[in-house]
Write a protein that holds these residues in place. Structure first.
Motif, short mmCIF file in Angstrom:
data_model
loop_
_atom_site.label_atom_id
_atom_site.label_comp_id
_atom_site.label_asym_id
_atom_site.label_seq_id
_atom_site.Cartn_x
_atom_site.Cartn_y
_atom_site.Cartn_z
N GLU A 7 -19.32 -8.22 -8.66
CA GLU A 7 -18.68 -7.66 -7.60
C GLU A 7 -19.29 -6.53 -7.06
OE1 GLU A 7 -15.74 -7.03 -4.94
OE2 GLU A 7 -15.99 -8.72 -6.30
N GLN A 8 -20.08 -5.58 -7.74
CA GLN A 8 -20.53 -4.59 -7.25
C GLN A 8 -21.66 -5.01 -6.44
OE1 GLN A 8 -22.46 -1.97 -10.00
NE2 GLN A 8 -23.05 -0.25 -8.51
N VAL A 9 -22.31 -5.96 -6.88
CA VAL A 9 -23.59 -6.75 -5.78
C VAL A 9 -22.96 -7.05 -4.38
CG1 VAL A 9 -25.32 -8.55 -5.55
CG2 VAL A 9 -25.23 -7.32 -7.90
N PHE A 10 -21.83 -7.87 -4.67
CA PHE A 10 -21.04 -8.32 -3.47
C PHE A 10 -20.71 -7.15 -2.91
CE2 PHE A 10 -19.64 -12.18 -6.08
CZ PHE A 10 -20.91 -12.46 -5.81
N GLU A 11 -20.38 -6.03 -3.00
CA GLU A 11 -19.74 -4.87 -2.25
C GLU A 11 -21.08 -4.26 -1.58
OE1 GLU A 11 -17.98 -2.40 -4.76
OE2 GLU A 11 -16.06 -3.61 -5.08
N ILE A 12 -22.25 -4.49 -2.42
CA ILE A 12 -23.40 -3.65 -1.42
C ILE A 12 -23.95 -4.39 -0.53
CG2 ILE A 12 -26.03 -3.38 -1.97
CD1 ILE A 12 -25.06 -2.18 -4.60
N ILE A 13 -23.82 -6.03 -0.67
CA ILE A 13 -24.17 -6.90 0.28
C ILE A 13 -23.41 -6.96 1.42
CG2 ILE A 13 -24.35 -9.45 0.98
CD1 ILE A 13 -24.79 -10.13 -2.03
N GLU A 14 -21.99 -6.73 1.16
CA GLU A 14 -20.98 -6.45 2.33
C GLU A 14 -21.52 -5.28 3.11
OE1 GLU A 14 -16.16 -5.74 2.33
OE2 GLU A 14 -17.09 -7.18 0.90
N GLY A 59 -22.45 -5.71 6.75
CA GLY A 59 -21.45 -5.28 7.78
C GLY A 59 -20.47 -6.46 7.90
N THR A 60 -20.16 -7.39 7.11
CA THR A 60 -19.17 -8.32 6.84
C THR A 60 -18.89 -8.66 5.77
OG1 THR A 60 -18.32 -10.55 7.87
CG2 THR A 60 -20.89 -10.17 7.29
N ASP A 61 -17.80 -9.24 5.41
CA ASP A 61 -17.31 -10.07 4.03
C ASP A 61 -17.33 -11.61 4.12
OD1 ASP A 61 -15.15 -10.24 5.52
OD2 ASP A 61 -13.82 -9.42 3.80
N GLU A 62 -17.95 -12.06 5.38
CA GLU A 62 -17.79 -13.52 5.62
C GLU A 62 -18.22 -14.50 4.40
OE1 GLU A 62 -20.15 -15.50 8.63
OE2 GLU A 62 -20.59 -13.37 9.24
N PHE A 63 -19.14 -13.89 3.70
CA PHE A 63 -19.88 -14.58 2.78
C PHE A 63 -18.94 -14.93 1.60
CE2 PHE A 63 -21.01 -10.08 1.57
CZ PHE A 63 -20.40 -10.04 0.23
N ARG A 64 -17.98 -14.00 1.47
CA ARG A 64 -17.18 -13.97 0.09
C ARG A 64 -16.34 -15.40 0.29
NH1 ARG A 64 -16.02 -9.32 -3.16
NH2 ARG A 64 -17.22 -7.65 -2.41
N ILE A 124 -34.48 -6.05 3.17
CA ILE A 124 -35.07 -4.68 2.63
C ILE A 124 -34.05 -3.70 2.43
CG2 ILE A 124 -36.82 -2.96 3.26
CD1 ILE A 124 -38.00 -5.76 2.68
N MET A 125 -33.27 -3.45 3.14
CA MET A 125 -32.10 -2.27 2.82
C MET A 125 -31.38 -2.78 1.85
SD MET A 125 -31.09 -1.72 6.82
CE MET A 125 -29.59 -0.79 6.41
N LEU A 126 -31.27 -3.98 1.38
CA LEU A 126 -30.12 -4.55 0.36
C LEU A 126 -31.06 -4.49 -0.80
CD1 LEU A 126 -27.94 -6.16 -0.86
CD2 LEU A 126 -29.05 -8.01 -0.33
N ILE A 127 -32.33 -4.66 -0.74
CA ILE A 127 -33.32 -4.40 -1.89
C ILE A 127 -33.11 -2.82 -2.44
CG2 ILE A 127 -35.55 -4.42 -2.94
CD1 ILE A 127 -35.89 -7.18 -1.17
N VAL A 128 -33.30 -2.20 -1.32
CA VAL A 128 -33.34 -0.57 -1.89
C VAL A 128 -32.10 -0.34 -2.39
CG1 VAL A 128 -33.76 1.51 -0.72
CG2 VAL A 128 -35.24 -0.15 -0.06
N GLU A 129 -31.02 -0.69 -1.86
CA GLU A 129 -29.74 -0.12 -2.31
C GLU A 129 -29.59 -0.97 -3.71
OE1 GLU A 129 -27.09 1.74 -1.21
OE2 GLU A 129 -28.48 2.29 0.11
N LEU A 130 -29.76 -2.23 -4.06
CA LEU A 130 -29.67 -2.66 -5.40
C LEU A 130 -30.52 -2.13 -6.35
CD1 LEU A 130 -29.68 -6.41 -4.15
CD2 LEU A 130 -27.68 -5.17 -5.18
#
Length: 78
Positions: free
Chosen positions: A3-10, A14-19, A38-44
């Motif tokens: 869930e934390q990974v999904f929140e970071i992706i969201e 800037g969207t939750d459509e993937f959920r 790249i931003m996602l990798i840094v955040e994760l």
């Protein structure tokens, strides 16, 4: 963790459509692009204290929310 990974992706996307479909190809659907990836990798990396080198991240291994969560889980368990 998932869930934390999904929140970071969201947050990055800037969207939750993937959920609605966690196996949606995030790049084909325009949810992620190379800059957001790249931003996602840094955040994760920061959130889970893991190293996710882009050289180890083939787009096919990193193109759905489920695959991203699984990859992070594998790295955390290493």
């Amino acid at each position: 963790m998932q869930e934390q990974v999904f929140e970071i992706i969201e947050q990055i996307a800037g969207t939750d459509e993937f959920r609605e479909n966690l196996d949606m190809d995030l790049f084909e659907e325009g949810v992620l692009d190379s800059m957001k990836a790249i931003m996602l990798i840094v955040e994760l990396e920061g959130a889970f204290d893991v190293s996710l080198p882009p050289s180890e991240m083939d787009r096919e291994d990193w193109n759905t929310a489920n695959k991203i969560a699984e990859r992070v889980k594998e790295k955390v368990e290493e």
